[in-house]
Design an enzyme around this catalytic site. Structure first.
Site, short mmCIF file in Angstrom:
data_model
loop_
_atom_site.label_atom_id
_atom_site.label_comp_id
_atom_site.label_asym_id
_atom_site.label_seq_id
_atom_site.Cartn_x
_atom_site.Cartn_y
_atom_site.Cartn_z
N HIS A 1 0.86 -1.19 0.00
CA HIS A 1 0.00 0.00 0.00
C HIS A 1 0.89 1.23 0.00
CE1 HIS A 1 -2.70 2.76 2.73
NE2 HIS A 1 -2.78 3.11 1.47
N ASN B 1 -7.20 6.98 -4.03
CA ASN B 1 -7.26 8.44 -3.90
C ASN B 1 -7.02 9.01 -5.30
OD1 ASN B 1 -7.46 8.16 -1.13
ND2 ASN B 1 -5.52 9.14 -0.65
N HIS C 1 -12.07 1.48 0.65
CA HIS C 1 -10.63 1.28 0.39
C HIS C 1 -9.95 0.56 1.54
CE1 HIS C 1 -9.73 4.32 3.36
NE2 HIS C 1 -8.50 4.52 2.96
N GLY C 2 -10.67 0.28 2.61
CA GLY C 2 -10.07 -0.39 3.75
C GLY C 2 -11.05 -0.44 4.90
#
Length: 397
Positions: free
Chosen positions: A180, A271, A326-327
Site C-alpha cells: 500500500h 485516492n 478502500h479499507g
C-alpha cells in the site's frame, strides 16, 4: 446492506453505513460537499471517517469541476497484491529474516534509494510508459519541478503512516504479497500547490467550505491541475509496480529452492480522479478512500496491521458510482490512538504477525480501525469476496 439516503442540498447522500455511526465532523463535511453547485452525486462507503479537506470514504461525482482536496495529498495512493506459488508449508517458523530482507530492499518512512531504481533491471517488473512519465516531468507545476531528483529516488519506496508491505496467507494456505503506497512527496507537493491555487480563485469565495474549492472546466487552472493529477496518479502506479518487483526479488532469493512463480498482479488506486459516464453525463468522479468496483473488476480492501484483508470483485453498482471502500477506515484519530493504547496493547493485537511493535506505530494499532469484517458486510451489493487474507509479515514505515 444497501444504501441509506440522507438528504443533501444539491444531491442526496447515499451511505453504505448507518448514518448514526458517522462522526459529526464527517457528516458536516459530507453535507458541505453536497452543496457544491457542480455536484451530480455523492456516495459514502462504510469505512467513512473525517478527513483533511474532504471526507475519507467519499465518492464525489461532478460535472465540469474537480476538487483537489477531495483527492487528497497522496494522489494515486492505492494497493497492489499478487498470489504466489508458495504455501504456508514453505514458510519458516521465524519470519524475521524475510522481514529484514524486505526492509533492506524497500526504503520506508522518509527514506529513499541511494541510486535511482532502473525497472529494466528488476526481474519480472511489468513497467509500461516509464520513459513517457519522466519525459513529461518538465510539464508539471514549475513550483515543484526542483524535486525531480527526490522524486526519482523515491520511486519504489513505501513512505510512512498507514502504508505497508505484507506477506499474507489466504484461507487455502497460499502465500500472497501485498503493498500500500502512493505518489510519495512529489504527489504531496503537487496537491498542496494546486489546493492553494484553488482556494484563491474568485468562484470559490462564496462556497460553504473553502477546503472544497474546485477547478472548473475551460480554465487554465483546471488544465494545469488535470495534467499534474494524472501525472502523479501514474507516478503512484509505477511506484507500486517497482516496489512489487523489488518485493518479488526478495521472495525469490529467500525461497530459491521452491522456484517461486507469481500470478497476475491486482492493482487499484483509492485516492484519485477518473473520467466516467453516468446517466448520460460525462463526469469527473473523485474517490477519496474508495476503489473502483466496476462489474468484474478486481480490487483490494485491507484491514489493519493485525487483521485480515480482502481481495474482491466489483459488482458494478452504479448507485455507488461503481465504487467500494478502500479499507477498514479509522474509528479514532492517530492522537487518540496514542493516548488510548500502549506498546503492550500493540503486541497483543498483532500477536502472530512479524512486524514492528514499538511506540512509533501505536497509532496504526488494529484497535484504532473499524472491524474489517463489518465493513465488508456492509457492501455486499458493491463487491463479492474472492479471497480473505491474513498477514504473517507486516513492514511499516
Amino acid at each position: 446492506m444497501s444504501y441509506v439516503e440522507v438528504p443533501g442540498a444539491k444531491v442526496p447522500i447515499r451511505m453504505w453505513t448507518d448514518p448514526a455511526s458517522v462522526e459529526d465532523g464527517a457528516l458536516r463535511q459530507l453535507r458541505n460537499t453536497a452543496t457544491l453547485p457542480w455536484i451530480k452525486g455523492l456516495a459514502v462507503m462504510p469505512d467513512v471517517h473525517y478527513g483533511k479537506g474532504a471526507t475519507v470514504g467519499s465518492v464525489i461525482a461532478m460535472r465540469d469541476a474537480v476538487c483537489p482536496a477531495a483527492v487528497g495529498v497522496d494522489i494515486g495512493c492505492g494497493m497492489s497484491a499478487v498470489r504466489t506459488s508458495l504455501t504456508a508449508n514453505d514458510l519458516p517458523g521465524d519470519l524475521s529474516r524475510l522481514r529484514s530482507g524486505i526492509e533492506a530492499a524497500i526504503p520506508v518512512g522518509r527514506a529513499m534509494h541511494d541510486e535511482v531504481v532502473d525497472p529494466a533491471r528488476i526481474h519480472g517488473a511489468r513497467v509500461t510508459g516509464w520513459d513517457d512519465l519522466w519525459a513529461r516531468f518538465d510539464g508539471i507545476a514549475e513550483e515543484v519541478r526542483f524535486r525531480q531528483e527526490r522524486a526519482a529516488r523515491q520511486m519504489g519506496t513505501l513512505g510512512g503512516g498507514n502504508h505497508f508491505v505484507e506477506v499474507c496467507l489466504d484461507t487455502s494456505g497460499a502465500v500472497w504479497l501485498m503493498l500500500h503506497s502512493g505518489s510519495r512527496n512529489i504527489g504531496k507537493e503537487l496537491a498542496e500547490h494546486h489546493i492553494g491555487v484553488a482556494r484563491r480563485l474568485p468562484h470559490n469565495q462564496d462556497i460553504v467550505d473553502r477546503d472544497l474549492a474546485v477547478f472548473v472546466a475551460g480554465t487554465p487552472e483546471m488544465a494545469a491541475y488535470r495534467a499534474d493529477l494524472f501525472w502523479a496518479q501514474e507516478y503512484a502506479r509505477h511506484n507500486r509496480t517497482v516496489m512489487m518487483g523489488l518485493l518479488k526479488d526478495v521472495v525469490r532469493k529467500e525461497f530459491r529452492k521452491a522456484g517461486v512463480t507469481f500470478e497476475r498482479e491486482i492493482s487499484c488506486h483509492h485516492n484519485y480522479v477518473a473520467e466516467e459516464r453516468y446517466d448520460g453525463m460525462d463526469l469527473l468522479v473523485t474517490r477519496k478512500g474508495a476503489i473502483r468496483a466496476g462489474s468484474g473488476e478486481y480490487g483490494i480492501i485491507p484491514g489493519s496491521m493485525g487483521t485480515g484483508s480482502y481481495i474482491v470483485k466489483g459488482l458494478g453498482n452504479e448507485k455507488s458510482f461503481n465504487s467500494a471502500s478502500h479499507g477498514a477506515g479509522r474509528r479514532m484519530s492517530r492522537t487518540a490512538a496514542k493516548r488510548r493504547f500502549s506498546t503492550r496493547d500493540l503486541e497483543e493485537q498483532t500477536r502472530g504477525v512479524e512486524c514492528r511493535k514499538d511506540a512509533g506505530v501505536v497509532d496504526e494499532i488494529p484497535g484504532a480501525y473499524k472491524p474489517i469484517e463489518q465493513v465488508i458486510d456492509q457492501q455486499r451489493d458493491l463487491v463479492e469476496v474472492v479471497a480473505k487474507l491474513r498477514q504473517v509479515v507486516c513492514v511499516k514505515g
